[in-house]
Design an enzyme around this catalytic site. Structure first.
Site, PDB file in Angstrom:
ATOM      1  CB  SER A 151      -0.923   0.019   1.147  1.00 44.53           C
ATOM      2  OG  SER A 151      -1.532   1.233   1.318  1.00 44.53           O
ATOM      3  CE1 TYR A 205      -4.299  -2.206   5.380  1.00 48.95           C
ATOM      4  CE2 TYR A 205      -3.275   0.018   4.620  1.00 48.95           C
ATOM      5  CZ  TYR A 205      -3.794  -1.229   4.176  1.00 48.95           C
ATOM      6  OH  TYR A 205      -4.207  -1.488   3.090  1.00 48.95           O
TER       7      TYR A 205
HETATM    8  N1  NAD Z   1      -9.090  -0.449  -0.907  1.00 51.89           N
HETATM    9  C1  NAD Z   1      -8.125   0.452  -0.579  1.00 51.89           C
HETATM   10  O1  NAD Z   1      -8.312   1.448  -0.168  1.00 51.89           O
HETATM   11  C2  NAD Z   1      -6.602  -0.475  -0.465  1.00 51.89           C
HETATM   12  C3  NAD Z   1      -5.536   0.605  -0.347  1.00 51.89           C
HETATM   13  C4  NAD Z   1      -4.255   0.161  -0.385  1.00 51.89           C
HETATM   14  C5  NAD Z   1      -4.041  -1.118  -0.316  1.00 51.89           C
HETATM   15  N2  NAD Z   1      -5.251  -2.045  -0.335  1.00 51.89           N
HETATM   16  C6  NAD Z   1      -4.764  -3.244  -0.322  1.00 51.89           C
HETATM   17  O2  NAD Z   1      -5.498  -4.246  -1.533  1.00 51.89           O
HETATM   18  C7  NAD Z   1      -5.669  -5.558  -1.146  1.00 51.89           C
HETATM   19  C8  NAD Z   1      -6.851  -5.882  -1.620  1.00 51.89           C
HETATM   20  O3  NAD Z   1      -7.876  -5.342  -0.782  1.00 51.89           O
HETATM   21  P1  NAD Z   1      -9.258  -4.826  -1.749  1.00 51.89           P
HETATM   22  O4  NAD Z   1      -9.446  -3.232  -1.598  1.00 51.89           O
HETATM   23  O5  NAD Z   1      -9.663  -5.646  -2.774  1.00 51.89           O
HETATM   24  O6  NAD Z   1     -10.322  -5.146  -0.085  1.00 51.89           O
HETATM   25  P2  NAD Z   1     -11.706  -6.229  -0.211  1.00 51.89           P
HETATM   26  O7  NAD Z   1     -11.801  -6.056   1.284  1.00 51.89           O
HETATM   27  O8  NAD Z   1     -12.367  -5.902  -1.289  1.00 51.89           O
HETATM   28  O9  NAD Z   1     -10.885  -7.764  -0.653  1.00 51.89           O
HETATM   29  C9  NAD Z   1     -10.138  -8.356   0.435  1.00 51.89           C
HETATM   30  C10 NAD Z   1     -10.485  -9.802   0.544  1.00 51.89           C
HETATM   31  O10 NAD Z   1      -9.470 -10.662   1.287  1.00 51.89           O
HETATM   32  C11 NAD Z   1     -10.202 -11.445   2.084  1.00 51.89           C
HETATM   33  N3  NAD Z   1      -9.856 -11.912   3.367  1.00 51.89           N
HETATM   34  C12 NAD Z   1      -9.812 -10.983   4.338  1.00 51.89           C
HETATM   35  N4  NAD Z   1      -9.126 -11.856   5.412  1.00 51.89           N
HETATM   36  C13 NAD Z   1      -8.809 -12.875   5.171  1.00 51.89           C
HETATM   37  C14 NAD Z   1      -7.908 -13.928   5.455  1.00 51.89           C
HETATM   38  N5  NAD Z   1      -7.588 -13.985   6.788  1.00 51.89           N
HETATM   39  N6  NAD Z   1      -7.551 -15.209   4.785  1.00 51.89           N
HETATM   40  C15 NAD Z   1      -7.862 -15.137   3.322  1.00 51.89           C
HETATM   41  N7  NAD Z   1      -8.604 -13.822   2.933  1.00 51.89           N
HETATM   42  C16 NAD Z   1      -9.112 -12.880   3.575  1.00 51.89           C
HETATM   43  C17 NAD Z   1     -11.783 -10.998   2.213  1.00 51.89           C
HETATM   44  O11 NAD Z   1     -12.797 -11.875   2.381  1.00 51.89           O
HETATM   45  C18 NAD Z   1     -11.727 -10.422   0.777  1.00 51.89           C
HETATM   46  O12 NAD Z   1     -12.407 -11.174  -0.250  1.00 51.89           O
HETATM   47  C19 NAD Z   1      -5.299  -5.411   0.408  1.00 51.89           C
HETATM   48  O13 NAD Z   1      -3.885  -6.072   0.705  1.00 51.89           O
HETATM   49  C20 NAD Z   1      -5.405  -4.057   0.913  1.00 51.89           C
HETATM   50  O14 NAD Z   1      -4.653  -4.013   2.101  1.00 51.89           O
HETATM   51  C21 NAD Z   1      -6.567  -1.585  -0.245  1.00 51.89           C
END
Ligand code: NAD
Length: 273
Positions: A162, A174
């Site tokens: 991130s 985080y």
């Molecule tokens: N959305 C944002 O603003 C943002 C910004 C920076 C980084 N990220 C990163 O992007 C990545 C994807 O996030 P996203 O935005 O698609 O979020 P999201 O919440 O839509 O998807 C996350 C997925 O991870 C799964 N998950 C949660 N805990 C888990 C576990 N213990 N084991 C297996 N699966 C698990 C959830 O069920 C979900 O399907 C993450 O690493 C997040 O930190 C997101």
């Protein structure tokens, strides 16, 4: 240039090949957001994708969507913070498709309470974030490297970090953990390079269009939130899960065969300011 010269040119067909043809990719957090977008993109590029998620219904739906488009995909239950689950998920991947070529460690959870200040994190919140967001990447990376070495083959690992791991962004714990993911990426990249195992990270900025930020679904709140996040980025647009999937595809593919240990921001210029 004469016509003869033009006819003599051997037109390369490599660009027409699908980028993940014949490769097997395991994606954590494949049930939603970035993981779902990556599953659809990677299967369109010829890859076999194993959708790993703690939410079985979401993972199954992602695999179903990929299969409905003619892709090869299965869903396997995996809690990334549980070593037995991660080992079993990689074993299931090898059992279904014969090998593992790419591990996309993408699953993570957000800071549990919006606006949570550093000093107000409980130890339980710290441990939960660490367990899923850092131990999860440690376990996925560890067992992928073991599998690549057992296969005696090259391999690629992409970790979702991130911008919060690169600059102070809010979500202090985080962000610190995502900084750890970036450093783990670099360190394993150097250590595993002699085995042609590449390890890179993608670093998204704010992506309101996933389940991550848990934005209320009413239209007015959504459009205000989307606008607010977009304005944080110099390019003025939101980052979509498809943007992260495209960056991960590049890093996973042979086009990036000489790229390892990088943390690639996909952030509309956020960390460049
Ligand atoms: N959305 C944002 O603003 C943002 C910004 C920076 C980084 N990220 C990163 O992007 C990545 C994807 O996030 P996203 O935005 O698609 O979020 P999201 O919440 O839509 O998807 C996350 C997925 O991870 C799964 N998950 C949660 N805990 C888990 C576990 N213990 N084991 C297996 N699966 C698990 C959830 O069920 C979900 O399907 C993450 O690493 C997040 O930190 C997101």
């Amino acid at each position: 240039m004469t016509t003869e010269t033009l006819i003599a040119i051997d037109i390369p067909t490599g660009d027409l090949r699908m980028q993940l043809e014949g490769k097997t990719i395991a994606i954590t957090g494949a049930g939603s957001g970035v993981g779902r977008a990556a599953t659809l993109l990677f299967t369109r590029e010829g890859g076999n994708v194993v959708c790993l998620d703690v939410n079985d219904a979401w993972a199954k739906e992602t695999a179903r969507l990929a299969e409905a488009e003619g892709g090869n995909s299965i869903a396997v239950h995996c809690d990334v913070s549980d070593e037995d689950d991660v080992e079993a998920a990689i074993a299931a991947t090898v059992s279904e498709y014969g090998r593992l070529d790419v591990m996309f460690n993408n699953a993570a959870i957000a800071t549990p309470r919006p606006g949570l200040r550093f000093e107000d994190h409980t130890v339980e919140e710290f441990e939960k974030l660490t367990s899923i967001n850092f131990k999860g990447v440690f376990l996925g990376t560890k067992h992928a490297v073991r599998q690549f070495r057992a296969q005696n083959s090259p391999g690629a690992i992409v970790n979702t970090a991130s911008v919060a791991g690169m600059v102070g962004w809010g979500g202090t714990v985080y962000g610190a953990i995502k900084g750890g993911v970036i450093q783990l990426t670099r360190a394993v990249a150097v250590e595993s390079a002699p085995f042609d195992i590449r390890v890179n990270a993608v670093c998204p900025a704010g992506m309101p269009a996933t389940n991550f930020m848990d934005i209320p679904t009413d239209e007015a709140t959504q459009s205000a939130a989307f606008e607010k996040v977009a304005q944080q980025h110099p390019l003025g647009r939101n980052i979509d899960p498809e943007d992260i999937a495209a960056a991960a595809l590049f890093l996973a593919s042979d086009s990036a065969r000489n790229i390892t240990g990088v943390a690639l921001p996909v952030d509309g210029g956020y960390v460049a300011r």
